[in-house]
Design an enzyme around this catalytic site. Structure first.
Site, mmCIF file in Angstrom:
data_model
loop_
_atom_site.group_PDB
_atom_site.id
_atom_site.type_symbol
_atom_site.label_atom_id
_atom_site.label_comp_id
_atom_site.label_asym_id
_atom_site.label_seq_id
_atom_site.Cartn_x
_atom_site.Cartn_y
_atom_site.Cartn_z
ATOM 1 N N LYS A 116 14.866 -18.841 18.103
ATOM 2 C CA LYS A 116 14.486 -19.536 16.866
ATOM 3 C C LYS A 116 13.128 -20.240 16.952
ATOM 4 C CE LYS A 116 18.490 -18.879 14.681
ATOM 5 N NZ LYS A 116 19.281 -18.418 15.779
ATOM 6 N N GLU A 200 14.340 -30.195 12.455
ATOM 7 C CA GLU A 200 13.692 -29.906 11.174
ATOM 8 C C GLU A 200 14.146 -30.914 10.143
ATOM 9 O OE1 GLU A 200 15.105 -26.083 10.052
ATOM 10 O OE2 GLU A 200 13.658 -25.022 11.287
ATOM 11 N N HIS A 235 29.020 -22.065 7.408
ATOM 12 C CA HIS A 235 27.948 -21.122 7.668
ATOM 13 C C HIS A 235 28.413 -19.675 7.727
ATOM 14 C CE1 HIS A 235 25.020 -24.364 8.322
ATOM 15 N NE2 HIS A 235 26.057 -24.989 8.861
ATOM 16 N N ARG A 292 18.644 -6.588 11.862
ATOM 17 C CA ARG A 292 19.717 -5.588 11.772
ATOM 18 C C ARG A 292 20.075 -5.378 10.310
ATOM 19 N NH1 ARG A 292 23.410 -9.472 10.175
ATOM 20 N NH2 ARG A 292 23.185 -11.428 11.282
#
Lengths: 446, 178
Positions: A116, A200, A235, A292
């Site tokens: 990430k 963040e 999520h 993907r």
């Protein structure tokens, strides 16, 4: 084009790839665990090879077994589907080393986008907007507090190697940040054997809007519009739609261009998805890139008319993309509901068991991607998703109405499923008005 | 399932004293050969072939329902064939490998009887092997993996030809434990 492709997956996505191969005149090899001998993907493939016992770690995740299966069947390429080894750079590398084509991007791209921190850096360099935050790993609480001072609260601490919501912690104050930082680190260390975290600004009530991209080995990259996957539970996506009720033509163009810019910058040459957070004010920020094909690709196929799997296989074989950006048009509206063998009444706990009866809906605008049949055993070893219902209509309202009547028609007996939950969501006012965000499910009463 | 296979099942039942033999392949190819009236509950997808005593049997047509994910009603369409009553003995023992009597491949790859082409095979039928003895090689990703016997015994049959592909769990040798 390839003569024979091995599908390194199971369930509906293995079937989906086999279907694409059949239409392209490509022979197929299924691999399976001992538990999956009587699976549809095994049945539909031209050949099949047992690669291990039921546990994925000893079958679908063993790269040597999968590659050996390709070798003994003389397959030329391996399609990884999603999950399992689809984003495993070492597996992609091992395929190349064995003279096999990995149907996906180059190993170094999988590697780079899987990290990430690195992905964020490369997107910043390409001019793709990112959420303000630390430009790399944050090593101490003091450093974390400094970053938060610059971005402003609330902030989110995320594991660099994370995904699926694990290793994430929100903090709304300096005090909260201290514990959130340590907890995220500990969680990341356990879940991903890496305690590298970054910070963040936390965007409140964002939408999860992702752009489907497609690249080839001739330097072309196009985008196929967005998917709104805001309806998530912890999520995990439950329902996806395209186009997003929050995206107009101008925003679509800007988000699409940003995604293509990012993909071009890294030399992307396969099917992929660039995930953005879309803030209520219309600002969008890069979250991550999935290297993907995704579960929810059928909604994009419905509104664009392109077969993404066939396109993905063709570009892996070295062909050029069959269409240009200016040819891509969004027609109507599509919704996908993921039908999982889970009990929504009991905190969505998985409900393995035997499917006694299946009746799938049909009629205009309905597509079903599923691998279940009467007598199918939903195994606790694998993912609980047992069917995808996709409804396509001229408008969002028509798509919703179609999905509602399709879910009324749907019969799955033997295992509880998420169908009643989907029906409740579809009937709810906020959903019908398109007023959703990633926290919608958490506060949803039904 | 092919006609010849069904014929073999019928022959098997005729030459034995077992009541019925059922073979399942996938969930739609299920064939049961029986001598007497079968159990009251007959699975919706089972085709039942009755074997008249000692009479030549014309193999029944195999009409498995078309397999497909899409048609919702598949699986419930195929009605159970009405079993004709019959009496007599029958044999079972289709191809049941008794557990522990075979050496199975632990990996996917290519089976080799010898360490190199033309070399002496690791084992021959009739050889006595001890636990840990290499019985063959399975090659995968250019790596020669030696497969060892897991128990002492006598090799009574080799089930795979040299240089043939094998899958996980595939029986390679029959072994009589000693």
């Amino acid at each position: 084009m390839f003569g024979k492709v091995l599908i390194a997956n199971r369930g509906e996505i293995a079937l989906r790839v086999i279907r694409a191969c059949k239409e392209l005149g490509i022979e197929t090899v299924a691999v399976h665990s001992e538990a999956d001998l009587e699976s549809l993907h095994v049945r539909m493939a031209d050949e099949h090879v047992c690669i291990g016992p039921a546990a994925s770690a000893q079958s679908y995740l063993v790269k040597e077994q999968v590659i050996a299966a390709a070798e003994i069947t003389n397959a030329e390429a391996i399609h990884p589907g999603y999950g399992f080894m689809a984003e495993n750079a070492e597996f992609a590398e091992a395929c190349h080393a064995s003279g096999l084509v990995f149907i996906g991007p180059k190993p170094e791209i999988i590697q780079g986008m899987g990290d990430k921190v690195q992905a964020r850096k490369r997107m910043v360099a390409a001019g793709v907007p990112v959420v303000p935050g630390s430009d790399g790993p944050v090593g101490s609480v003091e450093e974390a507090l400094q970053v938060a001072k610059e971005t402003g609260f609330p902030v989110i601490v995320k594991a660099s190697a994370g995904g699926g919501g694990r290793g994430m912690r929100v903090a709304r104050s300096s005090k909260e940040l201290k514990s959130a930082f340590e907890m995220a680190r500990a969680e990341a260390s356990v879940a991903f054997s890496s305690d590298v975290v970054y910070i963040e600004r936390f965007v409140e009530k964002p939408r999860h809007v992702e752009i489907q991209i497609m690249g080839d080995q001739h330097g072309h990259v196009v985008h196929l519009g967005e998917r709104d996957c805001s309806l998530q539970r912890r999520h995990q996506k439950l329902l996806e739609e395209s186009p997003s009720p929050a995206v107009d033509d101008d925003l679509r163009r800007r988000m699409g261009e940003a995604a293509v810019r990012g993909a071009e910058a890294i030399g992307y040459d396969s099917a992929g998805t660039v995930e953005f957070l879309l803030a209520p004010d219309g600002e969008f920020y890069f979250m991550e890139m999935n290297t993907r094909i995704q579960v929810e690709h059928p909604v994009t196929e419905a509104v664009t008319g392109y077969d993404l799997i066939k396109e993905q296989i063709a570009v892996a074989a070295g062909e050029k993309l069959s269409f240009r950006q200016e040819e891509v048009a969004i027609r109507g509206h599509a919704i996908e509901c993921r039908i999982n063998a889970e009990s929504p009444e009991h905190g969505f706990r998985p409900t393995p068991g035997v499917v006694e009866l299946v009746y799938f809906p049909g009629g205009p605008g309905i597509r079903i991607d599923s691998h279940i049949y009467p007598g199918f055993v939903v195994s606790p070893h694998y993912d609980s998703m047992i069917a995808k219902v996709i409804a396509h209509g001229a408008t969002r309202d028509e798509a919703i109405a179609r999905m509602q009547r399709a879910l009324e028609e749907l019969i799955i007996e033997g295992v509880p499923t998420t169908t009643p939950f989907h029906r409740a969501v579809l009937a709810s006012r906020p959903f019908q008005r398109g007023e959703i965000h990633t926290g919608f499910i958490e506060g949803f009463e039904w | 399932m092919r006609i010849e296979e069904i014929r073999r099942l019928i022959d098997m039942v005729q030459g034995s004293d077992v009541d019925e033999v059922e073979v399942t392949r996938w969930w739609v190819h299920r064939v049961r050969v029986t001598r007497r009236a079968p159990r009251a509950v007959v699975d919706g997808q089972t085709q039942v072939y009755a074997v008249p005593p000692a009479a030549p049997v014309a193999a029944a047509p195999v009409a498995a329902p078309a397999p497909s994910v899409a048609p919702p009603d598949q699986g419930v369409v195929a009605p159970a064939a009405t079993p004709a009553p019959a009496t007599a003995p029958a044999v079972e023992e289709a191809e049941q490998e008794q557990e522990g009597l075979t050496i199975n491949s632990p990996i996917v790859g290519t089976f080799y009887v010898a360490p190199s082409p033309g070399a002496e095979p690791f084992v021959q039928v009739g050889d006595h092997v001890t636990r840990g003895k290499t019985v063959c090689i399975v090659e995968a990703m250019k790596i020669m993996n030696e497969i060892e016997a897991e128990q002492d015994g006598v090799i009574i049959e080799r089930l795979v030809d040299d240089a043939e592909p094998v899958e996980f769990g595939q029986p390679l040798f029959k072994i009589r434990p000693s």
